[in-house]
Scaffold this motif. Structure first.
Motif, PDB file in Angstrom:
ATOM      1  N   PRO A  23      -8.691  12.433  13.093  1.00  0.00           N
ATOM      2  CA  PRO A  23      -7.798  11.412  13.659  1.00  0.00           C
ATOM      3  C   PRO A  23      -6.384  11.953  13.839  1.00  0.00           C
ATOM      4  O   PRO A  23      -5.916  12.764  13.048  1.00  0.00           O
ATOM      5  N   PRO A  26      -3.359   8.489  10.673  1.00  0.00           N
ATOM      6  CA  PRO A  26      -4.206   7.784   9.703  1.00  0.00           C
ATOM      7  C   PRO A  26      -4.220   6.290   9.994  1.00  0.00           C
ATOM      8  O   PRO A  26      -3.318   5.755  10.649  1.00  0.00           O
ATOM      9  N   ASP A  27      -5.255   5.600   9.506  1.00  0.00           N
ATOM     10  CA  ASP A  27      -5.353   4.157   9.692  1.00  0.00           C
ATOM     11  C   ASP A  27      -4.282   3.419   8.910  1.00  0.00           C
ATOM     12  O   ASP A  27      -3.800   2.374   9.327  1.00  0.00           O
ATOM     13  N   GLN A  28      -3.915   3.966   7.752  1.00  0.00           N
ATOM     14  CA  GLN A  28      -2.935   3.313   6.894  1.00  0.00           C
ATOM     15  C   GLN A  28      -2.044   4.378   6.267  1.00  0.00           C
ATOM     16  O   GLN A  28      -2.523   5.408   5.813  1.00  0.00           O
ATOM     17  N   THR A  29      -0.753   4.115   6.233  1.00  0.00           N
ATOM     18  CA  THR A  29       0.160   5.072   5.615  1.00  0.00           C
ATOM     19  C   THR A  29       0.193   4.870   4.113  1.00  0.00           C
ATOM     20  O   THR A  29      -0.206   3.826   3.597  1.00  0.00           O
ATOM     21  N   THR A  33       0.537   0.726   1.068  1.00  0.00           N
ATOM     22  CA  THR A  33      -0.466   0.417   0.049  1.00  0.00           C
ATOM     23  C   THR A  33       0.217  -0.209  -1.157  1.00  0.00           C
ATOM     24  O   THR A  33       1.445  -0.208  -1.259  1.00  0.00           O
TER      25      THR A  33
END
Length: 57
Positions: A23, A26-29, A33
């Motif tokens: 990818p 990323p889908d989420q940093t 979180t």
């Protein structure tokens, strides 16, 4: 002023090869979180498995 190979050139001229599997972003940093906000990850799964009634087995 001379430019060495790879320095001082335009980004339009640079060739970048990408894999289809990797990818680009990323889908989420990491900052997005619970840990990034300084909180613990909250999971209730282990407690629920431990307290599972015996007649469910």
């Amino acid at each position: 002023m001379s430019t060495e190979a790879g320095f001082g050139g335009r980004d339009d001229d640079r060739v970048v090869e990408l894999d289809d599997d990797t990818p680009v972003l990323p889908d989420q940093t990491r900052e997005d979180t619970d840990r990034g906000w300084g909180e613990r990850s909250w999971s209730n799964d282990d407690r629920l498995r431990d307290e599972r009634p015996p007649h469910w087995d």
